[in-house]
Write a protein that holds these residues in place. Structure first.
Motif, short mmCIF file in Angstrom:
data_model
loop_
_atom_site.label_atom_id
_atom_site.label_comp_id
_atom_site.label_asym_id
_atom_site.label_seq_id
_atom_site.Cartn_x
_atom_site.Cartn_y
_atom_site.Cartn_z
N ARG A 180 1.03 -1.22 0.07
CA ARG A 180 -0.02 -0.04 0.07
C ARG A 180 0.90 1.36 -0.07
O ARG A 180 0.58 2.15 -0.79
CB ARG A 180 -0.87 0.13 1.26
N LEU A 181 1.87 1.26 0.83
CA LEU A 181 2.76 2.53 0.86
C LEU A 181 3.42 2.63 -0.68
O LEU A 181 3.55 3.89 -1.13
CB LEU A 181 4.13 2.28 1.85
N LEU A 182 3.83 1.66 -1.33
CA LEU A 182 4.41 2.04 -2.60
C LEU A 182 3.50 1.96 -3.77
O LEU A 182 3.61 2.37 -4.78
CB LEU A 182 5.45 0.90 -2.99
N GLY A 183 1.91 1.79 -3.43
CA GLY A 183 0.76 1.97 -4.30
C GLY A 183 0.66 0.94 -5.45
O GLY A 183 1.20 1.16 -6.54
N TRP A 184 0.41 -0.30 -5.03
CA TRP A 184 0.16 -1.62 -5.51
C TRP A 184 -0.57 -1.15 -6.68
O TRP A 184 -2.05 -0.74 -6.55
CB TRP A 184 -0.15 -2.59 -4.69
N GLY B 44 -2.96 -3.72 -12.30
CA GLY B 44 -3.42 -3.63 -13.89
C GLY B 44 -2.22 -2.82 -14.49
O GLY B 44 -2.31 -2.69 -15.77
N ASN B 45 -1.26 -2.26 -13.79
CA ASN B 45 -0.12 -1.56 -14.45
C ASN B 45 1.10 -2.57 -14.36
O ASN B 45 1.70 -3.24 -13.65
CB ASN B 45 0.28 -0.17 -13.43
N ARG B 46 1.94 -2.39 -15.45
CA ARG B 46 3.07 -3.06 -15.94
C ARG B 46 4.15 -2.85 -14.62
O ARG B 46 4.77 -3.65 -14.40
CB ARG B 46 3.48 -3.15 -17.16
N SER B 47 4.23 -1.50 -14.46
CA SER B 47 5.15 -1.15 -13.57
C SER B 47 4.84 -1.81 -12.11
O SER B 47 5.60 -1.60 -11.08
CB SER B 47 5.60 0.36 -13.43
N ARG B 48 3.48 -2.07 -11.68
CA ARG B 48 3.20 -2.91 -10.66
C ARG B 48 3.19 -1.68 -9.38
O ARG B 48 2.00 -1.66 -8.64
CB ARG B 48 4.03 -4.04 -10.12
N PHE B 49 3.89 -0.72 -9.10
CA PHE B 49 3.84 0.07 -8.12
C PHE B 49 3.77 1.47 -8.70
O PHE B 49 4.67 1.80 -9.58
CB PHE B 49 5.21 -0.07 -7.23
N ARG B 50 3.12 2.38 -8.01
CA ARG B 50 2.80 3.60 -8.50
C ARG B 50 4.10 4.57 -8.09
O ARG B 50 4.82 5.61 -8.58
CB ARG B 50 1.78 4.45 -7.76
N HIS B 51 4.96 4.19 -6.67
CA HIS B 51 5.91 4.98 -6.60
C HIS B 51 7.11 3.76 -6.72
O HIS B 51 7.34 2.75 -6.56
CB HIS B 51 6.01 4.99 -4.86
N ASP B 52 8.23 4.45 -7.52
CA ASP B 52 9.40 3.68 -7.93
C ASP B 52 10.58 4.65 -7.99
O ASP B 52 10.62 5.94 -7.62
CB ASP B 52 9.41 3.06 -9.18
N GLN B 53 11.56 4.51 -8.53
CA GLN B 53 12.71 5.48 -8.78
C GLN B 53 12.47 6.77 -9.63
O GLN B 53 12.96 7.71 -9.57
CB GLN B 53 14.05 4.71 -9.50
N ASN B 54 11.23 6.71 -10.32
CA ASN B 54 10.80 7.67 -11.18
C ASN B 54 9.92 8.77 -10.56
O ASN B 54 9.44 9.70 -11.09
CB ASN B 54 10.36 7.51 -12.59
N ALA C 222 12.24 3.60 -4.13
CA ALA C 222 11.21 4.42 -4.07
C ALA C 222 11.48 5.51 -3.13
O ALA C 222 10.62 6.51 -2.60
CB ALA C 222 9.73 3.77 -3.83
N VAL C 223 12.37 5.09 -2.13
CA VAL C 223 12.81 6.04 -0.98
C VAL C 223 13.58 7.09 -1.49
O VAL C 223 14.76 6.86 -2.13
CB VAL C 223 13.25 5.41 0.35
N ARG C 224 13.27 8.33 -1.53
CA ARG C 224 14.31 9.48 -1.87
C ARG C 224 15.46 9.50 -1.28
O ARG C 224 15.71 8.94 -0.14
CB ARG C 224 13.50 11.06 -1.56
N PRO C 225 16.59 9.91 -1.97
CA PRO C 225 18.16 9.87 -1.42
C PRO C 225 18.06 10.73 -0.08
O PRO C 225 18.75 10.11 0.93
CB PRO C 225 18.82 10.50 -2.20
#
Length: 628
Positions: free
Chosen positions: A286-290, A293-303, A330-333
């Protein structure tokens, strides 16, 4: 054809298309049909191959299925074992590819990228003699690079005066600093290592807090969040955005409850106490935004990284390699990342043992909490000897029979539920159920839940003579004969029925592993109740789609839970799931009383079998700390 041969032929785990040594290993249940099929599909991608490459690929797939990140071709012939515990064969005597040339044959395949600089479009990656599925090697490399970057980067902003004052107030002025040395000083349940962990978490971008049950991990977490709020105020910044997360819904709910409960007694400003009490916890998905239906799977990633200033993840022993790589990406530097857990407990069901790999490297970012506050006496001694891998010490701790530990040394083929030695356990289980039923029939959900935690049977297996299903059937039979009107006429829902949730239901707010009880609210209205932050969550039983009766549960389901009295049923010594981590996890679920049911051979087998997951992460991290 014998019945045994027919059974093996019809077993879907065995491959019908494998030949040569793959066929032998498939028949021996070393390779699953899916392992062979995946390897053959890879071979087809490049238009052919040889048996040595196909075998290596199948073993790499098998490794991930069993929790390994890679397979070492130099030792595979002597380290692989059948899935079927009853299959007796000398696998090392089979016609394995020659060790001197096997890695070379795999390296020559167009399926394989060799070394860290090899092509990026190959499904296999060979690093020395370790063979990876390429994406798992990339996950491993990404985690190592991210940890190194966080440890070697600029420190976050922090106010020294505000930190010193906050540490003294929340942990005691006589506790030591971040040098991570032991201390005898305590302020309530807080000791010096908790202070060291909190100080490190404020001063660094990456901190790992490890410790067994009751060592104060969530106590430290609550104070860390409070200190971060105080730091923001001292620096003139906006209040921090803090994310609390865990790998499962049950663990997330327990983390939130623990932090909220701890916040109520903290010596902090009222606004900070209110902010902590309002801080939710979520699953990592849930934190990463599962997004199924999206190929990237998570809404939050390196981009599209998380917006938080601090991310704190509990129960990290259950986080696998892939999920950890996605979290770090997904965690900012500039965000503080704090990983919390017990590396000696059961690892993730997925590939990798990331927390254990990180904790075992000796990184300066790792702070170990050692002083237990939850249990003592024989349970503590038993846990300590298990940690040390001392089989003789474990057996002696069981034999000495202190007041809080009992050992029923029964032979593996005996039915513990029918033994005379189990009479005290049967009495304890029945009396606990009487209290649960009495409170439930009066509609007193709080009392019913307290009683429910009095005693719990834990098993290594779900099925079989030593499994949770067998114990559940026997215990239910005991209760029907001992308690008048208990589940009359085959009623599924009745006052006093103990519940174990088996799937997450976010809409209802119940999670896999939650325990509850059915109560009678009066006028024939039944409700299933679960505890949430000292309050009751009441649900109509008919809305619970995935529950079973909580008379016995597996050790895996019990991870993260505590019970006053744990009855631990050990399996046969040859059981593949019987490991040191399994035994440690079960033992440390007990708060006041532990009864171990099983043979000495089973105990010794567990201690002698630590989980060893093939991985290169610890090696990749080994050179990180000296650069700090």
């Amino acid at each position: 054809m014998s019945a045994d041969i027919w059974a093996r032929a019809l077993d879907g785990r065995r491959s019908n298309c494998a030949t040569g040594i793959l066929r032998v290993l498939s028949d021996a249940t070393v390779l699953h049909s899916a392992d062979v099929a995946a390897a053959r599909n890879l071979i087809r991608l490049v238009g052919g191959g040889n048996e040595s490459v196909e075998l290596a690929a199948a073993l790499a797939v098998r490794g991930v299925r069993l929790g390994h990140v890679c397979v070492d071709l130099a030792t595979a012939a002597t380290t692989v074992a059948p899935d079927d515990e009853d299959f007796d064969v000398d696998l090392s005597a089979l016609a394995w590819p020659p060790q001197s040339t096997w890695a070379d044959l795999v390296a020559a395949s167009p399926l394989t990228a060799v070394g860290p600089d090899g092509p990026a479009d190959r499904p296999l990656r060979l690093i020395g003699t370790r063979l990876y599925l390429d994406r798992y090697w990339r996950h491993e490399r990404a985690i190592a690079a991210d940890v190194a970057a966080r440890l070697g980067g600029d420190a976050p902003r922090w106010n020294p005066e505000a930190l010193d004052e906050g540490l003294d107030r929340l942990f005691g002025a006589d506790a030591p600093g971040p040098e991570n040395t032991p201390s005898e000083s305590e302020t309530g349940r807080v000791d010096g290592r908790q202070r060291a962990a909190a100080q490190a978490a404020v001063q660094r971008l990456f901190t790992v807090i490890v410790g067994g049950p009751g060592t104060g991990k969530t106590t430290a977490v609550a104070r860390i969040v409070a200190l971060l709020y105080e730091q923001a105020a001292a620096l003139g910044d906006a209040p921090p955005r803090v994310a609390l997360a865990a790998p499962t819904g049950k663990a997330a709910a327990r983390l939130a409850e623990a932090v909220h409960d701890e916040a109520a007694g903290l010596d902090v400003d009222r606004s900070i106490r209110a902010a902590l009490a309002a801080t939710p916890a979520s699953t990592l998905h849930r934190l990463l935004g599962w997004q199924p239906g999206n190929r990237s799977r998570f809404r939050h990633d390196q981009n599209n990284q998380l917006p938080h200033n601090a991310v704190i993840v509990d129960e990290c022993s259950m986080v696998g390699l892939s999920m950890m790589a996605k979290l770090l990406a997904a965690v900012r530097p500039g965000c503080r990342l704090i990983l919390v857990g017990d590396p000696r407990q059961l690892a993730s069901v997925e590939a990798g043992a990331v927390l254990g790999d990180i904790a075992g490297t000796g990184l300066s970012a790792v702070v170990s909490l050692r002083q237990g506050h939850r249990y003592g006496g024989g349970i503590a001694r038993l846990a300590q000897t298990l940690e040390a891998g001392d089989a003789d010490g474990v057996v002696e701790a069981l034999k000495s029979s202190p007041a809080d530990v009992t050992w029923l040394n029964l032979e593996p083929d005996s039915d513990a539920t029918a033994s005379r030695e189990l009479a005290p356990i049967r009495h304890a289980v029945v009396e606990t159920a009487r209290r649960v039923v009495a409170a439930a029939r009066l509609g007193d959900g709080a009392a019913a839940l307290v009683a429910l935690r009095s005693v719990q049977v834990l098993c290594a297996h779900r099925r079989g003579p030593a499994g949770a299903a067998h114990w559940r059937n026997e215990i239910e039979r005991w209760l029907r004969s001992a308690i008048a009107g208990y589940g009359e006429a085959g009623d599924v829902w009745f006052a006093g029925r103990p519940l174990l949730v088996t799937e997450n239901d976010h809409a209802l707010g119940v999670y896999n592993g939650d325990t509850g009880v059915v109560i009678d609210e009066g006028a024939g209205r039944l409700r299933a109740v679960f505890e949430r932050r000292g309050e009751l969550l009441a649900v109509r039983p008919s809305r619970l789609a995935s529950v079973e009766s909580l008379y016995a549960m597996t050790i895996h389901k019990a991870q993260g839970s505590q019970f006053a009295h744990v009855v631990l049923q050990l399996p046969d010594p040859g059981s593949r799931v019987l490991t040191r981590e399994l035994l440690y996890t079960a033992v440390t679920r007990a708060q006041n009383q532990l009864t171990v049911v099983g043979s000495e051979a089973a105990v010794r087998a567990a201690v002698a079998r630590p989980v060893a997951r093939a991985s290169g992460l610890a090696e990749a991290l080994a050179g990180v700390s000296p650069a700090l």
